[in-house]
Design an enzyme around this catalytic site. Structure first.
Site, PDB file in Angstrom:
ATOM      1  N   GLU A  98      49.461  53.268  44.989  1.00  0.00           N
ATOM      2  CA  GLU A  98      49.252  54.522  45.134  1.00  0.00           C
ATOM      3  C   GLU A  98      48.930  53.944  46.580  1.00  0.00           C
ATOM      4  OE1 GLU A  98      46.382  55.979  42.762  1.00  0.00           O
ATOM      5  OE2 GLU A  98      45.744  57.365  43.985  1.00  0.00           O
ATOM      6  N   ASP A 150      38.923  61.514  48.745  1.00  0.00           N
ATOM      7  CA  ASP A 150      37.875  61.907  47.665  1.00  0.00           C
ATOM      8  C   ASP A 150      36.925  61.169  48.402  1.00  0.00           C
ATOM      9  OD1 ASP A 150      40.317  63.298  46.760  1.00  0.00           O
ATOM     10  OD2 ASP A 150      39.595  62.296  44.987  1.00  0.00           O
TER      11      ASP A 150
HETATM   12  C1  9WN Z   1      40.671  64.676  42.632  1.00  0.00           C
HETATM   13  C2  9WN Z   1      46.605  62.895  43.451  1.00  0.00           C
HETATM   14  C3  9WN Z   1      44.835  63.414  44.139  1.00  0.00           C
HETATM   15  C4  9WN Z   1      45.800  63.384  45.963  1.00  0.00           C
HETATM   16  C5  9WN Z   1      44.461  62.711  45.982  1.00  0.00           C
HETATM   17  C6  9WN Z   1      43.457  61.959  45.435  1.00  0.00           C
HETATM   18  C7  9WN Z   1      43.513  61.672  44.333  1.00  0.00           C
HETATM   19  C8  9WN Z   1      41.935  63.606  42.591  1.00  0.00           C
HETATM   20  C9  9WN Z   1      41.558  62.517  41.500  1.00  0.00           C
HETATM   21  O1  9WN Z   1      44.495  61.908  43.705  1.00  0.00           O
HETATM   22  O2  9WN Z   1      42.716  63.250  43.600  1.00  0.00           O
HETATM   23  O3  9WN Z   1      41.249  65.672  43.207  1.00  0.00           O
HETATM   24  O4  9WN Z   1      41.626  62.666  40.347  1.00  0.00           O
HETATM   25  O5  9WN Z   1      41.141  61.495  42.391  1.00  0.00           O
HETATM   26  O6  9WN Z   1      42.545  61.510  46.132  1.00  0.00           O
HETATM   27  O7  9WN Z   1      44.348  62.755  47.920  1.00  0.00           O
HETATM   28  O8  9WN Z   1      45.739  64.533  46.116  1.00  0.00           O
HETATM   29  O9  9WN Z   1      47.698  62.026  43.921  1.00  0.00           O
END
Ligand code: 9WN
Length: 455
Positions: free
Chosen positions: A412, A170
């Protein structure tokens, strides 16, 4: 005291069981209570080490969200309400292409499905694998065709992303550099000018679960939301967005994974005796050639490219190593990347591989995709090292990755400096890829025994 390997295996399976919602696994019940595209890919790979049938269900349930044009959205929502960018934020029904029976986001994420299908099929009996792969074949092909039709309209071979959420990383620096220079709503500029970003912070829900200094900054979070809302305003009309948006990126992470996924698709075709539509096959070849345009000889690294200007975004991130995972690059470039991986002032930190090199101005050991080590990117780098025959380097990184989890837990992400866990705990892909890496280590050890010269 680090837990033993066998204790951690038991705990990893318990994490996946806790996060299991029957047909799919949520990344985290608190922070991410829905189904995510690339998460389910990694989760399926981990599940396939001990429950291949459950892995099949995980992958199949991703296709509940497939749009009429073939797109797989990055999130499929359930009725959990405590995710701040949920169905009301996305309003996927603004597009007539969205499914009617389930709410989804309106963007994709790195194309893990074909990769996860092949890894899973490898752990099934041949008849079961055939049935599974044949059932998904048209949908998988439809997804890859969508990537090219919708996101590579000029036929260059490289897919264009609309948003860093689609890259999965992100707040990765190359995207942040681009967005910093982009147009933003006047209210966001005013808030920044007067140093009032903390007011925005009150609107976020993610920081209820994870300390703010481990997530993207308030400013970044709202820039990301703003960019998604711009696309929403266009009712997710991708042609319109391609014409009007200035922030379009030929993303290195996505395109490297796309090459790996295309190669998995080719293998699947062989297994089930199907053929890839000729036009798709041609585009797949083009991607492999076009990836080389993202190489910068001076710095000896790959980068993202700004689609509008045609310029490389010379902002380093671990995406530079993902062409190894693609498997398509030449051995000389692979050798240079492996050398870079070991440089102790940048990527060769005590708990590698950091998402951003230590030498970057963005580097922060605990801030999300701007420094920490993640298990999914480590897994892709490990697979990449193996593709190019760097078995010793791969084994070392497997051991380092397993030790991280055994010592810190199923976080994470982890500090590359001291190995502490950050972000949410009991995170599904960390648990899943722990199991996958244990299996990979066993496989490598066995191969070593079997190929050792007989004394
Ligand atoms: C937005 C779920 C996801 C991962 C992404 C990570 C994070 C989401 C967020 O979480 O993104 O999609 O709310 O920040 O960056 O890689 O798939 O684990």
């Amino acid at each position: 005291m680090p837990a033993t390997n066998s204790q951690t295996i038991v705990r990893a399976k318990a994490v996946l069981a806790q996060n299991d919602r029957g047909d799919y696994t949520v990344p985290s019940p608190q922070l991410y209570p829905h189904q995510w595209l690339w998460d389910s890919g990694f989760i399926a790979i981990g599940l396939s080490t001990y429950q291949p049938r459950r892995a099949v269900i995980e992958i199949r349930s991703l296709f509940r969200g497939q749009w009429q044009n073939g797109m797989l959205p990055h999130i499929i929502f359930n009725d959990a309400t405590h995710y701040w960018q949920g169905p009301r934020f996305w309003q996927s029904q603004r597009s007539r292409l969205a499914p009617h029976d389930v709410a989804t986001s309106a963007m994709t994420q790195p194309p893990l499905p074909a990769i996860a299908c092949l890894e899973t099929a490898d752990r099934m009996s041949p008849p079961e694998a055939q049935q599974f792969l044949k059932g998904l074949w048209p949908k998988l092909v439809g997804y890859h065709q969508w990537i090219y039709q919708d996101r590579d309209p000029d036929g260059s071979g490289l897919a264009i992303l609309f948003h860093p959420w689609e890259s999965g990383l992100d707040n990765t620096p190359p995207w942040m550099e681009l967005l910093k220079k982009s147009s933003r709503p006047y209210w966001l500029s005013l808030i920044r000018q007067f140093g009032l970003e903390h007011l925005l912070g009150r609107l976020r829900q993610d920081t209820n679960y994870v300390p703010a200094n481990q997530r993207e900054t308030d400013y970044e979070a709202f820039m990301l939301a703003h960019r998604a809302l711009r696309y929403r305003k266009r009712h997710y009309n991708s042609q319109l967005h391609l014409r009007r948006s200035r922030e379009l990126v030929e993303d290195l992470t996505f395109n490297s994974i796309l090459i790996a996924a295309n190669r998995s698709l080719l293998d699947i075709a062989t297994i089930i005796d199907e053929s890839i539509p000729p036009q798709l096959r041609q585009r797949m070849m083009q991607t492999e050639a076009a990836l080389e345009e993202l190489w910068d000889e001076t710095t000896g690294q790959y980068y993202h490219r700004n689609f509008r200007t045609g310029q490389l975004i010379l902002e380093p991130s671990l995406a530079t190593f993902l062409p190894l995972f693609a498997g398509s690059i030449n051995t000389e470039r692979a050798r240079r990347l492996v050398r870079l991986l070991a440089e102790t002032d940048s990527y060769g930190l005590p708990f590698p591989v950091p998402s951003v090199p230590r030498t970057s101005n963005y580097f922060s050991p605990l801030r999300y995709w701007q420094g920490p080590t993640w298990l999914n990117t480590n897994w892709m780098i490990i697979k990449g090292l193996l593709k190019f025959g760097y078995t010793a380097e791969a084994t070392k990184l497997i051991n380092q990755s397993l030790a991280l989890v055994e010592t810190a837990g199923f976080y994470e992400y982890f500090s590359p400096i001291d190995g502490h866990g950050y972000g949410i705990n009991n995170f599904s892909w960390t648990a899943a890829l722990y199991l996958e890496l244990v299996a990979l280590r066993q496989k490598l050890a066995l191969t070593k025994i079997l190929t050792a010269p007989v004394p």
